[in-house]
Every structure is written in C-alpha cells, then in structure tokens.
Design an enzyme around this catalytic site. Structure first.
Site, mmCIF file in Angstrom:
data_model
loop_
_atom_site.group_PDB
_atom_site.id
_atom_site.type_symbol
_atom_site.label_atom_id
_atom_site.label_comp_id
_atom_site.label_asym_id
_atom_site.label_seq_id
_atom_site.Cartn_x
_atom_site.Cartn_y
_atom_site.Cartn_z
ATOM 1 C CB SER A 1 -1.231 0.335 1.378
ATOM 2 O OG SER A 1 0.306 0.197 2.796
ATOM 3 C CG ASP A 2 2.228 5.092 -1.557
ATOM 4 O OD1 ASP A 2 3.365 4.567 -1.201
ATOM 5 O OD2 ASP A 2 1.900 6.239 -1.699
ATOM 6 C CB THR A 3 -0.656 6.798 2.612
ATOM 7 O OG1 THR A 3 -1.631 5.439 2.997
ATOM 8 C CG2 THR A 3 -1.677 7.670 3.234
ATOM 9 C CB SER B 1 -3.457 3.119 -3.623
ATOM 10 O OG SER B 1 -4.264 4.122 -4.157
#
EC number: 3.6.1.9
Length: 194
Positions: free
Chosen positions: A77-79, A114
């Site tokens: 994931s990435d924020t 995501s």
C-alpha cells in the site's frame, strides 16, 4: 464464510514496515508475515496526481516482489496527503513538517491510500479517499506537535491518532483507518472477493 476461513490455506504477506499498518491488518484477525521492500518511490509529478500517485506506487511495490509462491498473497500500500494540488509525503525535517501542517491548518485535504493485493495469477489495486478538515492551528501548537511526536515517518507530517488529531481535526468524511494508513473495511471486502 469468514475471511479467516477463506484464507486458511494462504500465506498472507504484508509488505510494509509501518507499525500502524501491521496493527490494522492484525485487527482483521488474519495471520500474516511482514517484509520490507526496498524500492525507489520516486514518481513523475507531471504525470501522477492525487490517487494516481498511490495507485502507481502501491502496484510498483507489489511487482517488486518477484518470488511469489502459489499459496501466497502479498499486500502492498501507499498513502499520500493531497492538499492544495500538492502531494505531501513524509517531511524531510522540522521546517518541512511545519510547512506541511501549516498548509493543512484551517483547510480540508484528502488522504488517499491505495492497496494492491497480488497472487501468482491475479492482481487488484483499489483506493480509498478520506477528506479531513483541520481547525486553525497556532505556530506554537504545530511546533509542539512536531517536537513531541516527531512525525517524520508520516505522509503529510501528522498522525490523526496522535495529539494533533485530538486537538486539530474538526471533521472527517470517510474511513478514519484510511488516514492512519490502511482502509481495513475496504481491504476486508476486497480480500473476500479475491
């Protein structure tokens, strides 16, 4: 059927060293292992905006893990914090953190996370958006937070679950857990379908 039962023959791998993401995934009652992927997280700022950034980086992380076995599912994931048409990633130093938080003060921004779920034969990426509105923060409050909580490992230079979230967040639309770093409600549903 409960998700734990559906996935009992699968090895879940969370590719993240974030203690917050580990805690949130554990909260779903799943057993998993963790690993750290050392990837270049740069992106073309001319091409990628808002959630396109997190979708690109989340998928890039999943595809960086090349030894996926038949019974394994990797979650990456990435924020990012998107404010005033700018992506606020992790701050480089105290002044950068101040600049970011000052930008969020008395303003509404979006937090995009995501998540990519990948097995040997399937890959899905989804994105959650949460809108966060901050009250007006004084310089004294901003510097107190930075000096006490050292938010240098957090997108946008803040953790909503920390002091600044208690005193500064006026309104939130969407998933609170998404702002911490993992939209667990959506992840649970996506893993059920996966």
């Amino acid at each position: 059927m409960l998700l734990q039962d559906k996935l009992k023959d699968k090895q879940i791998i969370l590719a993240s060293q974030s203690p917050r993401r580990r805690e949130l995934l554990a909260g779903l009652g799943l057993e998993f292992s963790t690993l750290s992927l050392d990837i270049d997280e740069s992106f073309n700022r001319e091409i990628y905006k808002a959630n396109e950034i997190t979708e690109y980086l989340s998928a890039k992380k999943a595809n960086a893990y090349s030894d996926l076995k038949a019974n394994e599912i990797i979650i990456t994931s990435d924020t990012t914090v998107w404010a005033n048409n700018e992506s606020l990633e992790k701050p480089e130093n105290r002044e950068d953190a101040y600049r970011m938080i000052k930008n969020l003060s008395n303003n509404t921004h979006s937090v995009y996370t995501s998540v990519t779920i990948k097995s040997v034969d399937k890959e899905v990426t989804f994105t959650a958006e949460t809108k966060v509105t901050f009250a007006n923060l004084s310089d004294e409050e901003i510097y107190f937070y930075i000096d006490q909580f050292k938010p240098f490992d957090k997108a946008g230079a803040y953790g909503i679950q920390e002091w600044i979230g208690y005193i500064g967040v006026k309104k939130i639309e969407g998933s609170y857990f998404n702002v911490i770093g993992l939209p667990v409600h959506q992840l649970y549903k996506e893993l059920q379908k996966f």
